[in-house]
Scaffold this motif. Structure first.
Motif, PDB file in Angstrom:
ATOM      1  N   GLY B  85       1.791  -1.839  -5.132  1.00  0.00           N
ATOM      2  CA  GLY B  85       1.411  -0.484  -4.717  1.00  0.00           C
ATOM      3  C   GLY B  85       0.093  -0.510  -3.964  1.00  0.00           C
ATOM      4  O   GLY B  85      -0.084   0.174  -2.954  1.00  0.00           O
ATOM      5  N   GLY B  86      -0.837  -1.334  -4.472  1.00  0.00           N
ATOM      6  CA  GLY B  86      -2.146  -1.474  -3.829  1.00  0.00           C
ATOM      7  C   GLY B  86      -2.026  -2.071  -2.435  1.00  0.00           C
ATOM      8  O   GLY B  86      -2.622  -1.575  -1.471  1.00  0.00           O
ATOM      9  N   ILE B  87      -1.212  -3.110  -2.325  1.00  0.00           N
ATOM     10  CA  ILE B  87      -1.024  -3.769  -1.022  1.00  0.00           C
ATOM     11  C   ILE B  87      -0.341  -2.799  -0.046  1.00  0.00           C
ATOM     12  O   ILE B  87      -0.775  -2.638   1.097  1.00  0.00           O
ATOM     13  CB  ILE B  87      -0.173  -5.059  -1.177  1.00  0.00           C
ATOM     14  CG1 ILE B  87      -0.960  -6.112  -1.973  1.00  0.00           C
ATOM     15  CG2 ILE B  87       0.225  -5.618   0.178  1.00  0.00           C
ATOM     16  CD1 ILE B  87      -0.118  -7.283  -2.456  1.00  0.00           C
ATOM     17  N   GLY B  88       0.708  -2.130  -0.531  1.00  0.00           N
ATOM     18  CA  GLY B  88       1.453  -1.198   0.325  1.00  0.00           C
ATOM     19  C   GLY B  88       0.595  -0.038   0.794  1.00  0.00           C
ATOM     20  O   GLY B  88       0.596   0.297   1.981  1.00  0.00           O
ATOM     21  N   GLY B  89      -0.153   0.554  -0.139  1.00  0.00           N
ATOM     22  CA  GLY B  89      -1.014   1.685   0.204  1.00  0.00           C
ATOM     23  C   GLY B  89      -2.070   1.291   1.229  1.00  0.00           C
ATOM     24  O   GLY B  89      -2.316   2.004   2.207  1.00  0.00           O
ATOM     25  N   THR B  90      -2.678   0.116   1.006  1.00  0.00           N
ATOM     26  CA  THR B  90      -3.730  -0.357   1.911  1.00  0.00           C
ATOM     27  C   THR B  90      -3.162  -0.627   3.308  1.00  0.00           C
ATOM     28  O   THR B  90      -3.736  -0.202   4.312  1.00  0.00           O
ATOM     29  CB  THR B  90      -4.368  -1.656   1.356  1.00  0.00           C
ATOM     30  OG1 THR B  90      -4.763  -1.423   0.009  1.00  0.00           O
ATOM     31  CG2 THR B  90      -5.573  -2.062   2.178  1.00  0.00           C
ATOM     32  N   LEU B  91      -2.027  -1.328   3.354  1.00  0.00           N
ATOM     33  CA  LEU B  91      -1.410  -1.625   4.655  1.00  0.00           C
ATOM     34  C   LEU B  91      -1.035  -0.335   5.386  1.00  0.00           C
ATOM     35  O   LEU B  91      -1.191  -0.232   6.609  1.00  0.00           O
ATOM     36  CB  LEU B  91      -0.169  -2.511   4.472  1.00  0.00           C
ATOM     37  CG  LEU B  91      -0.441  -3.982   4.136  1.00  0.00           C
ATOM     38  CD1 LEU B  91       0.870  -4.709   3.886  1.00  0.00           C
ATOM     39  CD2 LEU B  91      -1.202  -4.663   5.271  1.00  0.00           C
ATOM     40  N   ALA B  92      -0.545   0.651   4.616  1.00  0.00           N
ATOM     41  CA  ALA B  92      -0.151   1.921   5.233  1.00  0.00           C
ATOM     42  C   ALA B  92      -1.365   2.603   5.872  1.00  0.00           C
ATOM     43  O   ALA B  92      -1.314   3.015   7.040  1.00  0.00           O
ATOM     44  CB  ALA B  92       0.480   2.835   4.179  1.00  0.00           C
ATOM     45  N   VAL B  93      -2.462   2.671   5.103  1.00  0.00           N
ATOM     46  CA  VAL B  93      -3.657   3.362   5.614  1.00  0.00           C
ATOM     47  C   VAL B  93      -4.250   2.631   6.821  1.00  0.00           C
ATOM     48  O   VAL B  93      -4.532   3.240   7.855  1.00  0.00           O
ATOM     49  CB  VAL B  93      -4.728   3.513   4.499  1.00  0.00           C
ATOM     50  CG1 VAL B  93      -6.067   3.930   5.091  1.00  0.00           C
ATOM     51  CG2 VAL B  93      -4.270   4.534   3.461  1.00  0.00           C
ATOM     52  N   VAL B  94      -4.418   1.302   6.717  1.00  0.00           N
ATOM     53  CA  VAL B  94      -5.067   0.583   7.832  1.00  0.00           C
ATOM     54  C   VAL B  94      -4.175   0.562   9.079  1.00  0.00           C
ATOM     55  O   VAL B  94      -4.696   0.567  10.205  1.00  0.00           O
ATOM     56  CB  VAL B  94      -5.531  -0.843   7.440  1.00  0.00           C
ATOM     57  CG1 VAL B  94      -6.591  -0.793   6.344  1.00  0.00           C
ATOM     58  CG2 VAL B  94      -4.389  -1.734   7.039  1.00  0.00           C
ATOM     59  N   SER B  95      -2.851   0.546   8.863  1.00  0.00           N
ATOM     60  CA  SER B  95      -1.954   0.551  10.033  1.00  0.00           C
ATOM     61  C   SER B  95      -2.057   1.878  10.775  1.00  0.00           C
ATOM     62  O   SER B  95      -2.239   1.914  12.002  1.00  0.00           O
ATOM     63  CB  SER B  95      -0.496   0.333   9.612  1.00  0.00           C
ATOM     64  OG  SER B  95      -0.366  -0.901   8.963  1.00  0.00           O
ATOM     65  N   VAL B  96      -1.967   2.972  10.019  1.00  0.00           N
ATOM     66  CA  VAL B  96      -2.062   4.304  10.637  1.00  0.00           C
ATOM     67  C   VAL B  96      -3.445   4.476  11.267  1.00  0.00           C
ATOM     68  O   VAL B  96      -3.572   4.946  12.408  1.00  0.00           O
ATOM     69  CB  VAL B  96      -1.780   5.414   9.582  1.00  0.00           C
ATOM     70  CG1 VAL B  96      -2.088   6.791  10.164  1.00  0.00           C
ATOM     71  CG2 VAL B  96      -0.329   5.356   9.122  1.00  0.00           C
ATOM     72  N   TRP B  97      -4.474   4.056  10.539  1.00  0.00           N
ATOM     73  CA  TRP B  97      -5.845   4.206  11.040  1.00  0.00           C
ATOM     74  C   TRP B  97      -6.055   3.394  12.328  1.00  0.00           C
ATOM     75  O   TRP B  97      -6.744   3.837  13.248  1.00  0.00           O
ATOM     76  CB  TRP B  97      -6.859   3.783   9.977  1.00  0.00           C
ATOM     77  CG  TRP B  97      -8.215   4.353  10.244  1.00  0.00           C
ATOM     78  CD1 TRP B  97      -9.227   3.759  10.950  1.00  0.00           C
ATOM     79  CD2 TRP B  97      -8.699   5.635   9.863  1.00  0.00           C
ATOM     80  NE1 TRP B  97     -10.317   4.592  11.011  1.00  0.00           N
ATOM     81  CE2 TRP B  97     -10.010   5.751  10.351  1.00  0.00           C
ATOM     82  CE3 TRP B  97      -8.132   6.702   9.141  1.00  0.00           C
ATOM     83  CZ2 TRP B  97     -10.779   6.888  10.147  1.00  0.00           C
ATOM     84  CZ3 TRP B  97      -8.905   7.830   8.934  1.00  0.00           C
ATOM     85  CH2 TRP B  97     -10.212   7.919   9.440  1.00  0.00           C
TER      86      TRP B  97
END
Lengths: 66, 134
Positions: B85-97
């Motif tokens: 969940g941590g990896i997925g959430g982080t990847l989601a935020v940095v990708s969108v950002w």
């Protein structure tokens, strides 16, 4: 996966914590297995079977079976 | 990554992680101080810049050791789900950002923030995973 852990525990008057101690796992693990939210690995299923002197099939219901 | 009733693997994780965090602070302070006062260049600058990141790599190793040492398969399963969940959430935020940075005027996200962001998401997903198995 459905199972008879609660009944088997009750027959021996064991709490979840008692069973957890005998299995060397946490009480939350016993609760998760008992409520069918977590399926144990084969080694843990065999450990349960040995503890209750039963077969795995006598403890767990094979829901895929027609 | 902790629980009210800690098993030996969780206790080892806690202490190793705490030591790594302490090392991080101990190395960050001289690194910042060195750059502010001595303005190092070349190899020394690279070495000094990387120094505080080493305990962070250590923390990742500590997490790996914990997963290898955790004997309770259900607890290990929950921790792995939390980390995913941590990896997925982080990847989601940095990708969108990242795309927002490319195409709009949003503020630049410093890369050193990615690691704490990962732990924020691990924390959130730990709560979600625990609620699911309650």
């Amino acid at each position: 996966m459905k199972n008879r852990l609660r009944v088997l525990r009750a027959e021996r008057d064991w709490s979840q914590a008692d069973l957890a101690q005998r299995l060397e796992v946490s009480r939350q693990s016993v609760n998760a297995i008992e409520t069918g939210k977590f399926d144990p690995s084969l080694p843990l299923a065999f450990k349960l079977a040995r503890l209750f002197e039963a077969t795995i099939e006598e403890i767990f219901t094979d829901e895929g079976k027609a | 990554m902790t629980s009210p009733t800690k098993n030996p693997a969780q206790r080892r994780f806690f202490w190793r992680f705490a030591i790594a965090m302490l090392l991080y602070v101990l190395l960050l302070v001289p690194a910042v101080w060195g750059f502010v006062h001595y303005h190092p260049t070349g190899v020394l600058a690279y070495g000094l810049a990387v120094l505080p990141a080493l305990p962070i790599l250590g923390m990742l190793v500590v997490v790996g050791l914990y997963l290898a040492e955790e004997k309770d398969e259900f607890v290990r399963n929950m921790q792995i789900q939390s980390l995913l969940g941590g990896i997925g959430g982080t990847l989601a935020v940095v990708s969108v950002w990242g795309f927002l940075e490319n195409f709009t005027q949003v503020r630049h996200l410093d890369l050193f923030l990615v690691y704490p962001l990962f732990w924020v998401f691990v924390g959130i997903s730990t709560v979600v995973v625990r609620l699911r198995y309650r």
